[in-house]
Every structure is written in C-alpha cells, then in structure tokens.
Design a protein around this motif. Structure first.
Motif, mmCIF file in Angstrom:
data_model
loop_
_atom_site.group_PDB
_atom_site.id
_atom_site.type_symbol
_atom_site.label_atom_id
_atom_site.label_comp_id
_atom_site.label_asym_id
_atom_site.label_seq_id
_atom_site.Cartn_x
_atom_site.Cartn_y
_atom_site.Cartn_z
ATOM 1 N N GLY A 19 0.585 -1.222 0.071
ATOM 2 C CA GLY A 19 0.008 0.040 -0.192
ATOM 3 C C GLY A 19 0.743 1.248 0.038
ATOM 4 O O GLY A 19 1.704 1.489 -0.655
ATOM 5 N N CYS A 20 0.488 2.121 0.904
ATOM 6 C CA CYS A 20 1.447 3.380 1.011
ATOM 7 C C CYS A 20 2.722 2.795 1.648
ATOM 8 O O CYS A 20 2.727 2.464 2.923
ATOM 9 C CB CYS A 20 0.693 4.435 1.959
ATOM 10 N N HIS A 21 3.972 3.061 1.160
ATOM 11 C CA HIS A 21 5.029 2.817 1.659
ATOM 12 C C HIS A 21 5.582 3.312 3.133
ATOM 13 O O HIS A 21 6.290 2.784 4.007
ATOM 14 C CB HIS A 21 6.296 3.073 0.760
ATOM 15 N N ARG A 25 4.983 3.593 9.559
ATOM 16 C CA ARG A 25 5.785 4.694 10.464
ATOM 17 C C ARG A 25 4.589 6.046 10.637
ATOM 18 O O ARG A 25 5.152 6.959 11.256
ATOM 19 C CB ARG A 25 7.037 5.027 10.106
ATOM 20 N N CYS A 26 3.791 5.891 9.819
ATOM 21 C CA CYS A 26 3.017 7.133 9.604
ATOM 22 C C CYS A 26 2.093 7.240 10.777
ATOM 23 O O CYS A 26 1.367 6.482 11.300
ATOM 24 C CB CYS A 26 1.968 7.047 8.417
ATOM 25 N N PRO A 27 2.051 8.313 11.447
ATOM 26 C CA PRO A 27 1.493 9.030 12.695
ATOM 27 C C PRO A 27 0.120 8.978 12.448
ATOM 28 O O PRO A 27 -0.926 8.658 13.357
ATOM 29 C CB PRO A 27 1.804 10.035 13.203
ATOM 30 N N ASP A 82 -6.879 1.106 5.523
ATOM 31 C CA ASP A 82 -6.799 0.816 4.210
ATOM 32 C C ASP A 82 -5.401 1.312 3.526
ATOM 33 O O ASP A 82 -5.122 1.233 2.543
ATOM 34 C CB ASP A 82 -8.136 1.492 3.503
ATOM 35 N N CYS A 83 -4.586 2.002 4.346
ATOM 36 C CA CYS A 83 -3.273 2.514 3.823
ATOM 37 C C CYS A 83 -2.149 1.471 3.481
ATOM 38 O O CYS A 83 -1.428 1.598 2.837
ATOM 39 C CB CYS A 83 -2.683 3.665 4.723
ATOM 40 N N ALA A 84 -2.605 0.294 4.404
ATOM 41 C CA ALA A 84 -1.786 -0.665 3.999
ATOM 42 C C ALA A 84 -2.081 -1.620 2.706
ATOM 43 O O ALA A 84 -1.493 -2.434 2.198
ATOM 44 C CB ALA A 84 -2.041 -1.762 5.226
ATOM 45 N N SER A 113 1.067 12.813 -2.324
ATOM 46 C CA SER A 113 0.597 11.239 -2.314
ATOM 47 C C SER A 113 0.138 10.750 -0.995
ATOM 48 O O SER A 113 1.180 10.267 -0.232
ATOM 49 C CB SER A 113 1.794 10.460 -2.983
ATOM 50 N N CYS A 114 -0.935 10.921 -0.604
ATOM 51 C CA CYS A 114 -1.602 10.537 0.530
ATOM 52 C C CYS A 114 -3.030 10.612 0.514
ATOM 53 O O CYS A 114 -3.743 11.313 -0.027
ATOM 54 C CB CYS A 114 -1.084 11.468 1.711
ATOM 55 N N HIS A 115 -3.755 9.631 1.150
ATOM 56 C CA HIS A 115 -5.219 9.199 1.061
ATOM 57 C C HIS A 115 -5.859 10.275 1.894
ATOM 58 O O HIS A 115 -6.987 10.528 1.660
ATOM 59 C CB HIS A 115 -5.580 7.682 1.542
HETATM 60 S S1 SF4 Z 1 -2.181 8.619 6.010
HETATM 61 FE FE1 SF4 Z 1 -1.331 8.944 4.007
HETATM 62 S S2 SF4 Z 1 0.976 8.957 4.460
HETATM 63 FE FE2 SF4 Z 1 -0.155 8.197 6.017
HETATM 64 S S3 SF4 Z 1 -0.027 5.856 5.540
HETATM 65 FE FE3 SF4 Z 1 -1.968 6.646 4.946
HETATM 66 S S4 SF4 Z 1 -1.690 7.287 2.696
HETATM 67 FE FE4 SF4 Z 1 0.271 6.879 3.595
#
Ligand code: SF4
Ligand SMILES: Nc1ncnc2c1ncn2[C@@H]1O[C@H](COP(=O)(O)OP(=O)(O)O)[C@@H](O)[C@H]1O
Ligand SMILES: Nc1ncnc2c1ncn2[C@@H]1O[C@H](COP(=O)(O)OP(=O)(O)O)[C@@H](O)[C@H]1O
Ligand code: SF4
Ligand SMILES: [Mg+2]
Ligand SMILES: [Mg+2]
Lengths: 325, 323
Positions: free
Chosen positions: A289-291, A295-297, A302-304, A320-322
């Motif tokens: 998903g989103c690399h 680590r994303c706070p 669904d980001c995975a 590039s972020c949902h």
């Molecule tokens: S919120 Fe945005 S940056 Fe964070 S994991 Fe999801 S898509 Fe990636």
C-alpha cells in the motif's frame, strides 16, 4: 506543467536491482530502489530531491543520465525520449547533461592533472580547434569556478575537499551543459566551505542559465537552493511543492516529520517535533500500500492495501496520501 | 563555584609524524560541570576528537604525546595515571560513544554479551544476572523486543539501533560523564532526532553530564547549555548557548553561524549565504598569532604577532580575539 515547457520530464521511472544469491547465483530478491518516480524540471530552475539515505535519490539521478539503465518508465529531455537514444544521440545527451558527485576525490582520476581532467571532455567532444584554444578554455573554466590558472598542472590530491568539488564543477561546465545533476555536492564539506560551493553553484546558474537537479539529504541546503522540492520515501515521490510552500505547509505526513526533525541553529526557536517511530524499512520488501504506513502517525487500515497516487492538491503542489491534501 | 567535574587546563596533545609535529590540540581549556551538556563544535580537523580521546587517554603514544597541561577529573589529574587506574575511570566514571558504533562493537559477540560484560565489571553481578540487566538496558533505550535482541550480533542492527546499543552500553556503568563524539553524524535526520531525544531522556534520568562533539551547529543549539568553539587546535570562543548564537563574538563563530542555510528562513531573508574564504590551516607549523587571521575579514597587523588569549567578555562568555 505541460511537457512542452519542461526541459526534463520523468514519467513513472522504475529501477529494480536484482539481488542474487545461492549456488547458481539466481535472482533471489529485488531492491525496489526507484519505484515509479515522476517529475518535471523547467529550464533554469532547480528541483531539489530530498529523502533519507537509500530512498533512491542517486539511482534516480543516474537513470536520468543513463549511467544505469532504468527498468521501465520514460525520461524526456528537450522533447526526446532519452531511453531510446543510442550512439550519436547519446553522445550529444552527455554534452547537455552532466553530473557532479558527493565525493569529488573518488570521481577524479588521481593520475591526471587538473588540466587534463577538465580538458578531457573538450577533447572527447571536439570542442577546441587548437591546443592553444584548448588550454585557454581550461584556464577560463578554472577561473570560472574560483581556481587559479597555475592549478592546471597539479594533481587532485594536492587540493582540499572544497577545491576538489570546484574541479568537478569545472569538468561538468566544460561541455556547456544545460542540466547538471548535483548528487550531494556539498554533503562531505564543512559548513564554511559548503557555503562557498553553494554560492558558486548559484552564481553559475545565473551566469549560464543552468538547470539543476539538486540531490541532498540535508533539507536546509535543499530548501535554500531549490525553486521546487520533491520529497522521496522508499523509491517514490511523496510530495512536490515550491520550496517555501513545502516548508510552510507540508501536506504529506512524512515531509512534515522530516522538516520538523531538522535542527535549527537558533536556541530561541522552539518547535513541535514530530517523532517518527522505527527505522526506514528495507527496500527489498517495501511495505504494501502506502510505503509510509508502518511509520505514519495518521495511518488508517486501508493505507496498508491501497497505493496513494501523486495528485495535484493545489496548483503546483502535489502529494501522495489518501488523507492529506 | 563548586569543583568542576572535568577541568581541562592548557592541554596540548601533539603527534609526531613523518612530515613533522602535528599540534592537534594546542593549549585547550575546557570545563564541564556536573549534569551539564557542553557542546564542542568546529570544522573537521580542528581537534575535537583528539580532545575527547585525550580525556580517556585513548591516544596512541607514540605517535601522540601530552606536551603540556592537566586533565582534572573531580580534582585529580588523569595524565599521570597508569592503565589500571584509567581502566577504572573508563569502566565506571566516563563513557564514550563514537560516530560509527561498529568500530567499538565486537562483531563476534552478541550485543547482550558485550553489555553484560560492562555490567558485570561495574556491579559485581553473575553473568546470568548481568544478561538480564543487558536486556533491561536495551529496553531502556527503546529497542523493540529486547529479550530477543540481546542475542543478536551488531551487524543485525541498523545504524540508529546500533547507536542505541552503544548508548545502552555506555549507560550500563552509570557514568558521571558521557562523551559523545559525533553520535548522530552518520544517521538520517529523523533517526538523529530519536537519538538526541534518547540522550536527553537518559541525562535527565541519570543526571550525568554530556560532552557533545559535533560539527552541526543546529544540534548544539538544540541540546547544549554551554558551547565551546574550536578552531585549528584551540578554543576560540566559549559561551552559554543563548549568548553564543545570539551574540557570537569571535569572527570565526560569526562566520560559522552565518554560513548555515536556515530551513526556517525564506530565500528573501537569506538570499545569499555568507561564506568564510579559504580553508582551515595545517596543524603542522601553524601560522604564528591568531590561527584564523588568514581567513578573517577584520585581521590586523597585531593579529599575526601573538596568539590572542581567551578572555572573559561577559559572565561565562570568553573569546580569543584582539577585537
Ligand atoms: S495517511 Fe497518507 S501517508 Fe499516512 S499511511 Fe495513509 S496514505 Fe500513507
Ligand atoms: N547497484 C546496486 N545493486 C543493488 N542495490 C542497489 C544498487 N545501487 C543502489 N542500490 C540500492 O538501492 C536503494 C537506493 O539507493 P540510492 O539511490 O543510492 O539511495 P540514496 O541516493 O537516496 O541514498 C538502496 O537500498 C541501495 O542499497
Ligand atoms: N594519530 C594521529 N597522528 C597524526 N595526526 C593525527 C592523529 N590523530 C589525529 N591527528 C590530527 O589531529 C588533527 C585533529 O584531528 P581530530 O581531533 O580528529 O579533528 P576533529 O575531530 O575536530 O575533526 C587533524 O589534523 C588530524 O589529522
Ligand atoms: S585576533 Fe584578529 S585575525 Fe584573529 S579573529 Fe580576531 S580580528 Fe580576526
Ligand atoms: Mg545517494
Ligand atoms: Mg572528529
């Protein structure tokens, strides 16, 4: 930006390195070093490329110059597809695009004099009609980068780090390029020398109308020199914005954390620091998903699974972020 | 004033080389009080590492030698001490961590064994108890799965995690002083932030002093209480952190601060970086007088005649310049 205005245009560039192992040296794994990078650079501007070590900055730079062959994607320079060039066209491209490296020493042949190093490209490209003209041009190049004419007959080891970087710059300038890929050109230098080289690069840009792709991991340096900045994370561009706008209103959570981690040389400035947990994951098996989701706070489930597209959130500001922008 | 924890006075550490005598540290005064973080800054080759290693007597002699000076540790001079006595200081009182942790970790022992060794020595525990202690130390420095990771070898850790291991090992002896020589220079900025935060937490918890050596002005601005600026083997300025950045007095310090691009300033505010011309002088036969003279825009005749001494210009603010 439309492709017509762009001097360089990179589309969905990928470079995967095979990792071989075992007794038959079969491919056992793949490093997703550059995994779908797109950006444009307009003539005369500086695009900064930042991100932590291993995120694919140098590989991107090398693919653009075709010092290594991309796995897929397109690189357009002045309206021609660089990936389709061969022979004469490729030689012409090497005149138009040059590169300078972090470690000037490793990139300068220790057995050649400075004059020979700087003059080499003049010979290869037949840029001087006589020996006299050749030498005049080399002297002129040395002076342009702030070296002395009598440095001509000396060898690289006789110079300090900053001076060696000037030699590398003179060599790049010899062929009158349009675009220079600067790969961490000041990262190995002390701050006072770093400032000399940054100022020189800025002067040369103005004087010769150069376009730079400026790669560095130091955000302060990149912010200072760039018109626009592209932030990379694990082989992908996560955000592109005008330099100042990126600092004032970063949209991607990674850019935000990266900027907040930069130490500011002023004890009166107190900022909220966003601490990222853990290390940058291995590009051999990047997260799905989103690399950045590991680590994303603000990651959501669904980001995975869903890969975010790089889209224009405001004019000229791509993210590039949902969930941001 | 209470007795300083560390008081380096007039230290000269020189090296005899084929090319001549390298005056790496050439008359350095440096004081660190209990619980204080002192930043030591300067460009590469100015003698920061040699100063740090001199304190623990980790200098190879020859080619090095202490030419002059005293290194007072809680009032006692370390220079005359023999190896056995120094080993006690190294294992119990002063710890050091380096830029590249791999050089000080043994690749063939698990990190747990290496930390346990320090704990055993320090607290007189059995190996088994010490191994439990090692896992606790890894947990303390926020290494995930500490009970499992104690059995791993150094190469199985990332750069940032190795630096955590080094900090765990350094703290195992509960030192009064931690010397950190460019501890975050090899790390990415988000990992650097983690390590600096960890050092701060550990300092508050154990009340130790820190000598933080770095060439990154931003790092000292954010972590040190007092800053010592070195140039070509000498201290040129020393001040509380606010005064050093707010009112730098030495032309070298001023140049250093102004030559850094600032991410928090717009291009309009900082259109062009100030740069210091030239390069750091050789420490083989350094020029007489002020070593910064060849690069200083204020240099005068007298600057090259005698070395300007470090003088107090405001409380706690010392400068070595004739201006
Ligand atoms: S919120 Fe945005 S940056 Fe964070 S994991 Fe999801 S898509 Fe990636
Ligand atoms: N020739 C190669 N073979 C295998 N892996 C490589 C090669 N070159 C680079 N890589 C890997 O590709 C990734 C990106 O590297 P690089 O482009 O050098 O990153 P950066 O310049 O951002 O530090 C890293 O994981 C690196 O180890
Ligand atoms: N073992 C040695 N032999 C000779 N010269 C040395 C030795 N160790 C350090 N030096 C010299 O001492 C000077 C100061 O070095 P160092 O303390 O490592 O600088 P810094 O840590 O500030 O970058 C340098 O010129 C270096 O070359
Ligand atoms: S003593 Fe003279 S040369 Fe040295 S820093 Fe001061 S003004 Fe400059
Ligand atoms: Mg690189
Ligand atoms: Mg050092």
């Amino acid at each position: 930006m439309s492709e017509k205005e762009a001097l360089l245009s990179v589309h969905d560039l990928k470079k995967h390195f095979a990792v071989s192992g075992g007794i038959f040296s079969r491919e056992v794994d793949r490093v997703y070093a550059v995994d779908g990078v797109s950006f444009d650079i307009a003539a005369g501007e500086t695009l900064g490329l930042v991100g932590e070590s291993g995120c694919g900055k140098s590989t991107t730079g090398r693919c653009i110059l075709r010092l290594i062959e991309p796995s897929s994607g397109e690189v357009w320079f002045k309206g021609t597809d660089v990936r389709k060039m061969d022979g004469t066209a490729l030689r012409a491209l090497r005149r138009d695009m040059q590169i300078i490296f972090q470690d000037p020493y490793a990139s300068l042949n220790p057995r050649l004099t400075v004059g020979a190093i700087v003059g080499e490209a003049l010979t290869i490209h037949n840029l001087a009609k006589s020996r006299r003209e050749h030498e005049d041009r080399v002297v002129q190049l040395l002076e342009t980068v702030g070296l002395q004419p009598d440095h001509l007959r000396r060898f690289p080891h006789e110079f300090s780090g900053g001076q060696r970087q000037r030699i590398g710059i003179a060599r790049a300038l010899a062929v009158e390029p349009k675009l220079i890929v600067c790969d961490e050109p000041v990262s190995a230098l002390d701050v006072s020398i770093q400032a000399q080289v940054i100022n020189l690069l800025e002067d040369l840009q103005e004087k010769f109308g150069l376009t730079y792709l400026f790669i560095a991991h130091d955000l302060s340096v990149v912010e200072h020199i760039s018109t626009r900045i592209a932030v990379m994370y694990l082989g992908r561009v996560v955000e592109i914005a005008p330099s100042r706008e990126l600092y004032d209103t970063p949209l991607h959570p990674y850019s935000e954390a990266l900027l907040s981690a930069v130490p500011i040389p002023d004890p009166t400035v107190k900022r909220q620091r966003i601490m990222l947990q853990g290390d940058v994951p291995n590009p051999i098996r990047p997260p799905s998903g989103c690399h950045f989701h590991t680590r994303c706070p603000i990651a959501k489930p669904d980001c995975a699974t869903r890969v975010p597209e790089l889209r224009e959130s405001k004019p000229g500001h791509w993210v590039s972020c949902h969930y941001r922008g | 004033m209470a007795e300083p924890l560390l008081d380096i006075q007039g230290l000269k550490t020189w090296f005899k080389t084929d090319d001549g005598l390298v005056r790496a540290v050439d008359g350095v005064d440096l004081r660190i009080d209990r619980g204080e973080t002192v930043g030591v800054v300067g460009e590469s080759g100015c003698g920061k590492t040699v100063t740090a290693r001199s304190v623990l007597k980790l200098i190879d002699m020859p080619p090095g030698r202490f030419e002059a000076g005293r290194i007072l540790w809680q009032g006692r001079d370390l220079i005359p001490l023999d190896d056995a006595e120094m080993n006690k200081i190294r294992s119990r009182e002063i710890a050091i961590i380096f830029q590249e942790p791999m050089t000080s970790l043994n690749p063939v022992y698990s990190v747990g064994e290496q930390i346990a060794e320090v704990i055993e020595l320090h607290q007189n525990l059995s190996r088994k108890q010490a191994l439990v202690g090692a896992a606790d130390m890894l947990k303390l420095v926020n290494i995930p799965n500490p009970e499992r990771r104690v059995h791993d070898y150094p190469h199985q850790f990332s750069g940032g995690m190795r630096q955590r291991v080094m900090i765990a090992m350094a703290l195992s002896c509960q030192p009064k002083l931690l010397i950190a020589d460019e501890p975050t220079t090899a790390l990415d900025v988000t990992i650097q932030a983690q390590i600096l935060e960890l050092m701060q937490e550990m300092k508050e918890r154990f009340g130790m002093a820190i000598m933080l050596i770095t060439h990154a002005m931003g790092v000292v601005a954010e972590t040190a209480q007092r800053v010592v600026v070195m140039y070509a083997g000498k201290v040129v300025e020393e001040a509380p952190v606010g005064a050093l950045f707010g009112n730098p007095r030495h032309p070298y310090t001023q140049g250093l601060i102004r030559s850094i691009p600032r991410v928090d300033r717009s291009a309009g505010q900082q259109a062009r970086l100030e740069s210091i011309p030239g390069t750091v002088p050789s420490l083989l036969d350094p020029p007489p007088g002020c070593r910064f003279a060849a690069r200083c825009k204020y240099a005068m005749e007298i600057c090259t005649q005698a070395i300007p001494p470090l003088k107090e210009v405001a409380p706690g603010h010392k400068v070595a310049c004739v201006l």
